[in-house]
Design a protein around this motif. Structure first.
Motif, PDB file in Angstrom:
ATOM      1  N   VAL A 229      -8.157  -8.481  -1.159  1.00 30.12           N
ATOM      2  CA  VAL A 229      -7.239  -8.062  -0.110  1.00 30.12           C
ATOM      3  C   VAL A 229      -6.112  -7.266  -0.183  1.00 30.12           C
ATOM      4  O   VAL A 229      -5.704  -6.253  -0.309  1.00 30.12           O
ATOM      5  CB  VAL A 229      -7.959  -8.852   0.832  1.00 30.12           C
ATOM      6  N   LEU A 230      -4.908  -8.656  -0.377  1.00 34.82           N
ATOM      7  CA  LEU A 230      -3.393  -8.677  -0.689  1.00 34.82           C
ATOM      8  C   LEU A 230      -2.863  -7.140  -1.198  1.00 34.82           C
ATOM      9  O   LEU A 230      -1.795  -6.106  -1.541  1.00 34.82           O
ATOM     10  CB  LEU A 230      -2.885  -9.571  -0.488  1.00 34.82           C
ATOM     11  N   SER A 231      -4.090  -6.874  -2.277  1.00 29.05           N
ATOM     12  CA  SER A 231      -3.913  -5.926  -3.370  1.00 29.05           C
ATOM     13  C   SER A 231      -4.656  -4.484  -3.229  1.00 29.05           C
ATOM     14  O   SER A 231      -4.115  -3.673  -3.663  1.00 29.05           O
ATOM     15  CB  SER A 231      -3.515  -6.406  -4.657  1.00 29.05           C
ATOM     16  N   ALA A 232      -5.040  -4.775  -1.714  1.00 23.53           N
ATOM     17  CA  ALA A 232      -5.559  -3.324  -1.040  1.00 23.53           C
ATOM     18  C   ALA A 232      -4.342  -2.151  -0.628  1.00 23.53           C
ATOM     19  O   ALA A 232      -3.442  -2.525  -0.243  1.00 23.53           O
ATOM     20  CB  ALA A 232      -6.202  -4.125  -0.262  1.00 23.53           C
ATOM     21  N   ASP A 233      -5.168  -0.703  -0.645  1.00 25.31           N
ATOM     22  CA  ASP A 233      -4.118   0.056  -0.891  1.00 25.31           C
ATOM     23  C   ASP A 233      -2.891   0.298   1.039  1.00 25.31           C
ATOM     24  O   ASP A 233      -2.364  -0.120   1.276  1.00 25.31           O
ATOM     25  CB  ASP A 233      -4.547   1.230  -1.055  1.00 25.31           C
ATOM     26  N   PHE A 234      -4.571  -0.540   1.782  1.00 31.55           N
ATOM     27  CA  PHE A 234      -4.393   0.073   2.934  1.00 31.55           C
ATOM     28  C   PHE A 234      -3.489  -2.067   3.599  1.00 31.55           C
ATOM     29  O   PHE A 234      -2.658  -1.466   4.828  1.00 31.55           O
ATOM     30  CB  PHE A 234      -5.269   0.155   4.157  1.00 31.55           C
ATOM     31  N   VAL A 235      -3.166  -2.822   2.895  1.00 33.60           N
ATOM     32  CA  VAL A 235      -1.851  -3.942   3.067  1.00 33.60           C
ATOM     33  C   VAL A 235      -1.084  -3.432   2.429  1.00 33.60           C
ATOM     34  O   VAL A 235      -0.076  -3.441   2.874  1.00 33.60           O
ATOM     35  CB  VAL A 235      -2.065  -4.993   2.327  1.00 33.60           C
ATOM     36  N   ARG A 236      -0.736  -2.640   1.398  1.00 33.61           N
ATOM     37  CA  ARG A 236       0.510  -1.945   1.389  1.00 33.61           C
ATOM     38  C   ARG A 236       1.307  -0.994   1.823  1.00 33.61           C
ATOM     39  O   ARG A 236       1.932  -1.054   2.844  1.00 33.61           O
ATOM     40  CB  ARG A 236       0.173  -1.690  -0.556  1.00 33.61           C
ATOM     41  N   THR A 237       0.042  -0.264   2.620  1.00 27.92           N
ATOM     42  CA  THR A 237       0.533   0.552   3.130  1.00 27.92           C
ATOM     43  C   THR A 237       0.554  -0.207   4.581  1.00 27.92           C
ATOM     44  O   THR A 237       2.545   0.511   5.415  1.00 27.92           O
ATOM     45  CB  THR A 237      -0.510   1.582   3.851  1.00 27.92           C
ATOM     46  N   ALA A 238       0.564  -1.322   5.541  1.00 22.77           N
ATOM     47  CA  ALA A 238       1.340  -1.590   6.581  1.00 22.77           C
ATOM     48  C   ALA A 238       1.999  -2.211   6.029  1.00 22.77           C
ATOM     49  O   ALA A 238       3.528  -1.959   6.955  1.00 22.77           O
ATOM     50  CB  ALA A 238      -0.056  -2.294   6.254  1.00 22.77           C
ATOM     51  N   ARG A 239       2.355  -2.613   4.863  1.00 20.31           N
ATOM     52  CA  ARG A 239       3.989  -3.333   4.608  1.00 20.31           C
ATOM     53  C   ARG A 239       4.626  -2.013   4.467  1.00 20.31           C
ATOM     54  O   ARG A 239       5.936  -2.166   5.251  1.00 20.31           O
ATOM     55  CB  ARG A 239       3.499  -3.954   3.520  1.00 20.31           C
ATOM     56  N   ALA A 240       4.492  -1.154   3.778  1.00 20.53           N
ATOM     57  CA  ALA A 240       5.519   0.056   3.877  1.00 20.53           C
ATOM     58  C   ALA A 240       5.874   0.873   5.509  1.00 20.53           C
ATOM     59  O   ALA A 240       6.968   1.734   5.783  1.00 20.53           O
ATOM     60  CB  ALA A 240       4.440   1.316   2.976  1.00 20.53           C
ATOM     61  N   SER A 241       4.859   0.281   6.183  1.00 17.73           N
ATOM     62  CA  SER A 241       5.147   0.762   7.047  1.00 17.73           C
ATOM     63  C   SER A 241       6.209   0.211   8.520  1.00 17.73           C
ATOM     64  O   SER A 241       6.217   0.959   9.219  1.00 17.73           O
ATOM     65  CB  SER A 241       4.174   1.119   8.303  1.00 17.73           C
ATOM     66  N   GLY A 242       6.676  -0.673   7.499  1.00 17.67           N
ATOM     67  CA  GLY A 242       8.069  -1.505   8.431  1.00 17.67           C
ATOM     68  C   GLY A 242       6.621  -3.202   9.648  1.00 17.67           C
ATOM     69  O   GLY A 242       7.629  -3.487  10.232  1.00 17.67           O
ATOM     70  N   LEU A 243       5.344  -3.107   9.183  1.00 18.01           N
ATOM     71  CA  LEU A 243       5.194  -3.841   9.891  1.00 18.01           C
ATOM     72  C   LEU A 243       5.537  -5.495   9.576  1.00 18.01           C
ATOM     73  O   LEU A 243       6.243  -6.173   8.198  1.00 18.01           O
ATOM     74  CB  LEU A 243       3.399  -3.839   9.790  1.00 18.01           C
ATOM     75  N   SER A 244       5.939  -6.384  10.361  1.00 25.61           N
ATOM     76  CA  SER A 244       5.761  -8.094  10.417  1.00 25.61           C
ATOM     77  C   SER A 244       4.816  -7.827   9.774  1.00 25.61           C
ATOM     78  O   SER A 244       3.558  -8.293   9.479  1.00 25.61           O
ATOM     79  CB  SER A 244       6.214  -8.176  11.854  1.00 25.61           C
TER      80      SER A 244
END
Length: 337
Positions: A229-244
């Motif tokens: 899951v951590l390598s999925a696109d939606f997780v990278r997007t969430a990180r790029a959005s500045g979420l904690s």
């Protein structure tokens, strides 16, 4: 939701009927003659025959099965010849001891396995990842009885950190008034902190033994699922959005990784029900497992059949709970069902 529950319960009925039939046949295939056992070593052939007639063992297998099914439909599981008490009463009085042990072991395993698996997935090939692999390998490799004896030797005999493995309660203390059947909960209801501490201490060794056994597959599945899951696109997007980081890990990654973990949780719970038989015997725990094992040695059919049927019902209810958890975790499952 009610339709899902009804469908699952109706679908479980053929399985339960098959378990009743298989258990009945397997108990009759056990070596030894229960009539000769209960007649005693000095029993004559006439005495053995009288016991056999009293138990109905002189009838054909179809007749015995028909009588058993009729009694089962009335809620009569028969009598335990080894104790002289109805099997239903014995199971009701002993089941809370087994469930308290199993549930406490599951809570202990989950509280360690899921954080350990998440940490190992966040830092692959680090020291914590290697520690997770070591724990999971040891957990699946060590036999439960060996782990229990080793823990008793180290924690009780050598270090004196754990109380003696003599059952649910110190013989000098009185058990709390039965409300739930769980000594820890009943002692809190009674407001007796000393009794709660004593009953919790008695659970240390068996809970550690069972918890180490189920911790391994839970931690391994959590690690593998979180890595995917951590390598999925939606997780990278969430990180790029500045979420904690906690928000990304819990709300996005963990929730999407939970389905295989919950499936594994259901499997290890069923393993716990089976392994508790050995652990109860090692630590003199008065649960349904030790009761069924003693009945098996004595070729006492009714308790063994009642135990297997009780475990089958618990496993059916567990599968129902797992299905409902699927719906809570991922609403798309409701559409598929």
């Amino acid at each position: 939701m009610p339709m899902l529950i009804a469908k699952r319960l109706l679908g479980a009925l053929p399985n339960l009927l098959g378990i009743v039939l298989i258990t009945f046949l397997l108990t009759r295939a056990l070596p030894g003659d229960p009539a000769a056992f209960f007649a005693g070593p000095a029993g004559t052939q006439e005495a053995v025959q009288q016991v056999r007639e009293k138990l109905g063992l002189n009838r054909s297998l179809p007749e015995q099965f028909w009588i058993y099914v009729k009694d089962l439909a009335r809620g009569d599981l028969g009598n335990a010849l080894s104790t002289g008490q109805p099997v239903r009463q014995e199971l009701i009085s002993r089941l809370p001891a087994s469930l308290e042990l199993v549930l406490a072991s599951l809570v202990f395993a989950v509280s360690i396995a899921i954080p350990l698996g998440i940490a190992a997935a966040r830092h692959p090939n680090s020291w914590i990842d290697h520690a997770c692999r070591l724990v999971t390998t040891a957990g699946v490799s060590l036999p439960t009885f060996f782990t229990g004896l080793l823990l008793a030797y180290v924690l009780y005999y050598l270090l004196g950190w754990a109380p003696s493995p003599i059952g649910r309660m110190d013989p000098y203390l009185t058990a709390p008034a039965a409300v739930t059947g769980f000594y820890t909960i009943d002692s809190l209801i009674a407001g007796d902190v000393k009794l709660f501490v004593a009953s919790a201490k008695q659970m240390i060794l068996p809970v550690l033994t069972l918890g180490i056994f189920v911790l391994a597959p839970l931690a391994r599945m959590t690690r593998a699922s979180m890595l995917a899951v951590l390598s999925a696109d939606f997780v990278r997007t969430a990180r790029a959005s500045g979420l904690s980081t906690p928000t990304v890990l819990v709300r996005y990654a963990l929730r999407n990784a939970l389905l295989p973990v919950v499936t594994t949780l259901g499997m290890v719970f069923s393993f716990l029900l089976g392994m508790s038989v050995i652990v109860e015997k090692v630590f003199a725990w008065p649960g349904v497992g030790s009761f069924a094992l003693e009945a098996l040695v004595a070729s006492d059919y009714a308790p063994v059949q009642g135990f297997v049927l009780t475990m089958a019902v618990l496993y059916t209810l567990l599968n129902l709970v797992i299905d409902l958890l699927y719906v809570v975790i991922d609403p798309r499952v409701r559409l598929a069902s």
